[in-house]
Write a protein that holds these residues in place. Structure first.
Motif, PDB file in Angstrom:
ATOM      1  N   GLU A   1      17.128  13.682  36.909  1.00  0.00           N
ATOM      2  CA  GLU A   1      16.000  14.618  36.937  1.00  0.00           C
ATOM      3  C   GLU A   1      15.452  14.849  38.338  1.00  0.00           C
ATOM      4  O   GLU A   1      14.955  15.941  38.636  1.00  0.00           O
ATOM      5  CB  GLU A   1      14.867  14.118  36.028  1.00  0.00           C
ATOM      6  CG  GLU A   1      15.161  14.230  34.552  1.00  0.00           C
ATOM      7  CD  GLU A   1      13.961  13.852  33.695  1.00  0.00           C
ATOM      8  OE1 GLU A   1      14.115  13.864  32.470  1.00  0.00           O
ATOM      9  OE2 GLU A   1      12.883  13.532  34.254  1.00  0.00           O
TER      10      GLU A   1
ATOM     11  N   VAL B   1      11.525   7.376  28.929  1.00  0.00           N
ATOM     12  CA  VAL B   1      11.666   8.741  28.430  1.00  0.00           C
ATOM     13  C   VAL B   1      10.762   8.931  27.219  1.00  0.00           C
ATOM     14  O   VAL B   1      10.834   8.178  26.239  1.00  0.00           O
ATOM     15  CB  VAL B   1      13.126   9.044  28.068  1.00  0.00           C
ATOM     16  CG1 VAL B   1      13.250  10.448  27.480  1.00  0.00           C
ATOM     17  CG2 VAL B   1      14.022   8.898  29.302  1.00  0.00           C
ATOM     18  N   ASN B   2       9.886   9.927  27.284  1.00  0.00           N
ATOM     19  CA  ASN B   2       8.917  10.212  26.221  1.00  0.00           C
ATOM     20  C   ASN B   2       8.033   9.014  25.895  1.00  0.00           C
ATOM     21  O   ASN B   2       7.464   8.926  24.808  1.00  0.00           O
ATOM     22  CB  ASN B   2       9.616  10.687  24.941  1.00  0.00           C
ATOM     23  CG  ASN B   2      10.046  12.135  25.015  1.00  0.00           C
ATOM     24  OD1 ASN B   2       9.403  12.947  25.680  1.00  0.00           O
ATOM     25  ND2 ASN B   2      11.129  12.464  24.342  1.00  0.00           N
TER      26      ASN B   2
ATOM     27  N   LYS C   1       4.785  23.554  31.132  1.00  0.00           N
ATOM     28  CA  LYS C   1       5.900  23.632  30.199  1.00  0.00           C
ATOM     29  C   LYS C   1       5.560  24.480  28.973  1.00  0.00           C
ATOM     30  O   LYS C   1       4.399  24.589  28.580  1.00  0.00           O
ATOM     31  CB  LYS C   1       6.279  22.228  29.714  1.00  0.00           C
ATOM     32  CG  LYS C   1       6.926  21.348  30.756  1.00  0.00           C
ATOM     33  CD  LYS C   1       7.154  19.953  30.192  1.00  0.00           C
ATOM     34  CE  LYS C   1       8.001  19.114  31.129  1.00  0.00           C
ATOM     35  NZ  LYS C   1       9.420  19.513  31.083  1.00  0.00           N
TER      36      LYS C   1
ATOM     37  N   GLY D   1       8.074  12.052  34.793  1.00  0.00           N
ATOM     38  CA  GLY D   1       9.182  11.118  34.792  1.00  0.00           C
ATOM     39  C   GLY D   1      10.026  11.208  36.061  1.00  0.00           C
ATOM     40  O   GLY D   1       9.872  12.121  36.876  1.00  0.00           O
TER      41      GLY D   1
ATOM     42  N   THR E   1       5.777  12.224  20.692  1.00  0.00           N
ATOM     43  CA  THR E   1       6.006  13.611  21.119  1.00  0.00           C
ATOM     44  C   THR E   1       4.853  14.496  20.663  1.00  0.00           C
ATOM     45  O   THR E   1       4.983  15.721  20.617  1.00  0.00           O
ATOM     46  CB  THR E   1       7.338  14.145  20.552  1.00  0.00           C
ATOM     47  OG1 THR E   1       7.338  14.030  19.119  1.00  0.00           O
ATOM     48  CG2 THR E   1       8.516  13.378  21.124  1.00  0.00           C
TER      49      THR E   1
ATOM     50  N   THR F   1      12.328  18.417  33.832  1.00  0.00           N
ATOM     51  CA  THR F   1      11.635  17.193  34.246  1.00  0.00           C
ATOM     52  C   THR F   1      10.814  16.660  33.081  1.00  0.00           C
ATOM     53  O   THR F   1       9.965  17.364  32.530  1.00  0.00           O
ATOM     54  CB  THR F   1      10.715  17.470  35.445  1.00  0.00           C
ATOM     55  OG1 THR F   1      11.504  17.952  36.538  1.00  0.00           O
ATOM     56  CG2 THR F   1       9.996  16.201  35.873  1.00  0.00           C
ATOM     57  N   GLY F   2      11.062  15.421  32.711  1.00  0.00           N
ATOM     58  CA  GLY F   2      10.360  14.837  31.579  1.00  0.00           C
ATOM     59  C   GLY F   2       8.940  14.436  31.913  1.00  0.00           C
ATOM     60  O   GLY F   2       8.583  14.203  33.074  1.00  0.00           O
TER      61      GLY F   2
END
Length: 645
Positions: free
Chosen positions: A587, A273-274, A430, A582, A521, A457-458
């Motif tokens: 998700e 994640v990220n 996004k 991701g 980020t 959605t990441g």
């Protein structure tokens, strides 16, 4: 006959595959007028390649093609068969010639805190044919093959494991014969306990064998219980994080948390994640699909590495074939706004920013040693005021580029297009900060499933390095070219890519590609920030620290010291369009099929769509491109692997 006008926004692998399928036959070409609108000067998306002034291949990162990529291999085979503009001295007769088998995949492992080494792993080969379309084995068949693989591993140990091999043979045979699975599940649980760390009665295996077998038993046991016995679908399991699922089926917590075997799976697809290695996440159903596809459906070799740039041996032939078919390419056009009709049911208009004015027709590629190549920067001499733009440091692909003049271009429904194919990466769709709306803002404001997918959605930033060393592979201490994952973070993916040196005109030394997820980020920063420079400073320092700490493990015989800047190329892939998508727990359920936008004339394409594979990779991109074409024209009817499990 009036042709149906199809405007494809974006020029990545998915978009190009969509164009290939829409124009695959003379009949389809008679029906479709296809145009591609691409920002900057080259195609390929995250697979784009550029050559620098030294003639070196510069990639976005390290790309493996797995032997299970049936759609991608078939696409490449067909493109090369049709590639009439191939240079006469091209070193690749077929697309398969442009790749080399990579069976040697030593696995990084942390022997003790701050002490790393490698497990030597060489995969068996087989006689199957890449790209033949045969991937739809049953779930029982997959588990049976996996049981046989574990049995083969047991047979390679120096310990007496004949009883356990016999149990695995029984598991495989019972699955093949349709056993309901309950008794097998219980027997697997008993067998699994004998490989648990710390068990006084454990089979005395160590290292890789212990991890693979212990985790393999938990995998088989869980799959039999949840899918064979309980009848759950893989999509239902995507709500559960894969590591949690393994633990719930008896896997050791410490092993799941720290084993290189588990880390290797997450590293391959950047399932963090990220980009945060402390936050691994993948839906169980997706993890099962990926593992089973890679391990049980590969053909010839488990993995292949390319002999030139990805944009050169894959993307450039696609470009040449599409141009020969009459597809129009519009470089230097960045999509900025999708306009909905008054009833919000169609795309009425698309606004793009023309990034540069061309002096004439733009020549995008140049042949070097028989290989069509793209430059690392535009051919400035083909642009009006090109030298001034170059001196100003303009980067047409980067969100944080120094400013440059643009002109609006409008595509209007009924005049310029009938259908829109949205082939732009989900990161660029996004809204990432309060200052800048999304190019799809009207669709996001409309709400519904498209908005939920884009917002939920990441995306994962990545970092990448290429290192040219004067020592060759053997001089560095390796018997053959390694390709490995699971290494010290964040540069945990590494391969010796010296097979590319002849394409660069080099005949000595070695070249190495490294990459990994990047914990940041900064991709959310507005255009007026200095995000790219900040990211490059972090990535540069990170790589220097990694080489100091771990370079001696990767290159045992290399003299100590920093990598000279002239021998190094670094990337911080934080531009939203460059981030990978991701597949975190919960998700994947948000993903849409390509024709589920709710907008009458809008089709999606990209590896973020619901393809049946549902993770970031070339195969998913090609599958999505085929599915997008089918949504528009009904062809191709079948996409291998889309209904897999």
């Amino acid at each position: 006959m009036t042709k149906r006008k199809i405007a494809i926004l974006g020029g990545g692998i998915s978009a190009l595959t969509t164009a290939l399928e829409l124009t695959a036959t003379p009949e389809l070409r008679a029906k479709h007028d296809v145009s591609i609108w691409q920002m900057g000067w080259r195609l390929g998306g995250k697979c784009a390649t550029g050559r620098d002034e030294q003639g070196r291949i510069l990639e976005h990162g390290l790309h493996f093609w797995f032997g299970c990529y049936d759609n991608a291999w078939a696409m490449l085979r067909d493109v090369y068969a049709e590639w009439e503009d191939r240079p006469s001295n091209c070193p690749y007769r077929t697309g398969f010639d442009a790749f080399e088998p990579q069976n040697y995949t030593p696995l990084w492992t942390e022997i003790s805190p701050d002490d790393w080494g490698f497990y030597n792993v060489t995969w068996p080969t087989n006689d199957d044919e890449r790209g033949n379309g045969h991937v739809n084995l049953s779930f029982r068949g997959m588990l049976s093959q996996l049981a046989n693989l574990l049995r083969e591993l047991l047979g390679r140990t120096e310990h007496d494991t004949s009883d356990h091999e016999a149990v695995l043979h029984t598991v495989s045979k019972a699955l093949d014969n349709g056993d309901p699975g309950r008794d097998l599940h219980d027997r697997m649980a008993q067998l699994e306990a004998q490989f648990a760390p710390g068990d006084a009665n454990a089979v005395p295996l160590s290292g890789l064998f212990r991890d693979v077998l212990a985790l393999g038993f938990a995998f088989l046991r869980g799959a039999m219980w949840d899918i064979v016995v309980r009848g759950k679908s893989l999509d239902e399991l995507n709500a559960v994080e894969f590591r949690d699922w393994l633990i719930s089926h008896g896997a050791d917590v410490e092993m799941v948390t720290h084993s290189s075997v588990v880390r290797a799976i997450y590293d391959c697809c950047f399932w963090y994640v990220n980009g945060n290695h402390s936050a691994p996440s993948c839906g169980t159903g997706t993890a099962l699909r990926v593992i089973l596809r890679i391990c049980t459906t590969y053909k010839e070799s488990v993995m292949f590495t390319i002999k030139a740039g990805m944009g050169e041996a894959v993307v450039a032939p696609m470009y040449d074939v599409l141009r020969a078919r009459g597809v129009t390419f519009n470089f230097f056009h960045k999509t900025t706004h999708l306009h909905l009709s008054e009833d919000k049911g169609r795309i009425d208009k698309v606004t793009l920013a023309r990034q540069a004015e061309l002096i004439g027709d733009y020549t995008a590629t140049k042949v070097i040693r028989g290989i069509p190549t793209w430059p690392a920067e535009p051919y400035w001499d083909q642009l009006v005021d090109g030298r001034a733009l170059q001196q100003a440091g303009v980067d047409f692909e980067n969100h944080w580029s120094p400013g440059y003049p643009t002109a609006p271009v409008e595509l209007v429904r009924g005049t310029d297009f009938d259908e829109i194919v949205l082939g732009i990466s989900i990161g660029a769709l996004k809204r990432l900060n309060h200052e800048e709306p999304s190019l799809a803002q009207e669709l996001l404001d409309r709400g519904g499933r498209f908005a939920r997918m884009v917002e939920g959605t990441g995306i994962v930033p990545t970092l990448a390095a290429q290192v040219w060393l004067p020592q060759d592979t053997q001089e560095l201490g390796w018997r053959e070219r390694p390709a490995t994952v699971g290494g010290p973070e964040p540069w945990d993916i590494w391969a010796d890519m010296s097979q590319t040196l002849p394409a660069e005109g080099l005949h000595s030394g070695s070249v190495h590609y490294l990459c990994g997820a990047y914990n940041t980020t900064l991709y959310r920063a507005p255009a007026n920030a200095d995000a790219q420079a900040e990211a490059m400073a972090e990535v540069t320092a990170s790589f220097e620290d990694w080489v100091t700490a771990w370079g001696h493990e990767a290159w045992p015989n290399r003299p100590e010291g920093a990598i000279p800047p002239r021998a190094l190329y670094l990337r911080a892939n934080i531009d939203p369009s460059e981030c990978t998508v991701g597949a975190a727990a919960g998700e994947v359920a948000l993903r849409l099929k390509v024709d589920e936008t709710g907008i009458e004339n809008l089709t999606l394409t990209g590896c973020y769509t619901k393809t049946g594979l549902n993770t970031t990779c070339v195969e998913g991109a090609v599958m999505s491109g085929k599915q997008a074409s089918r949504a528009i024209c009904g062809s191709p009817r079948h996409v291998p692997g889309e209904h897999y499990l």
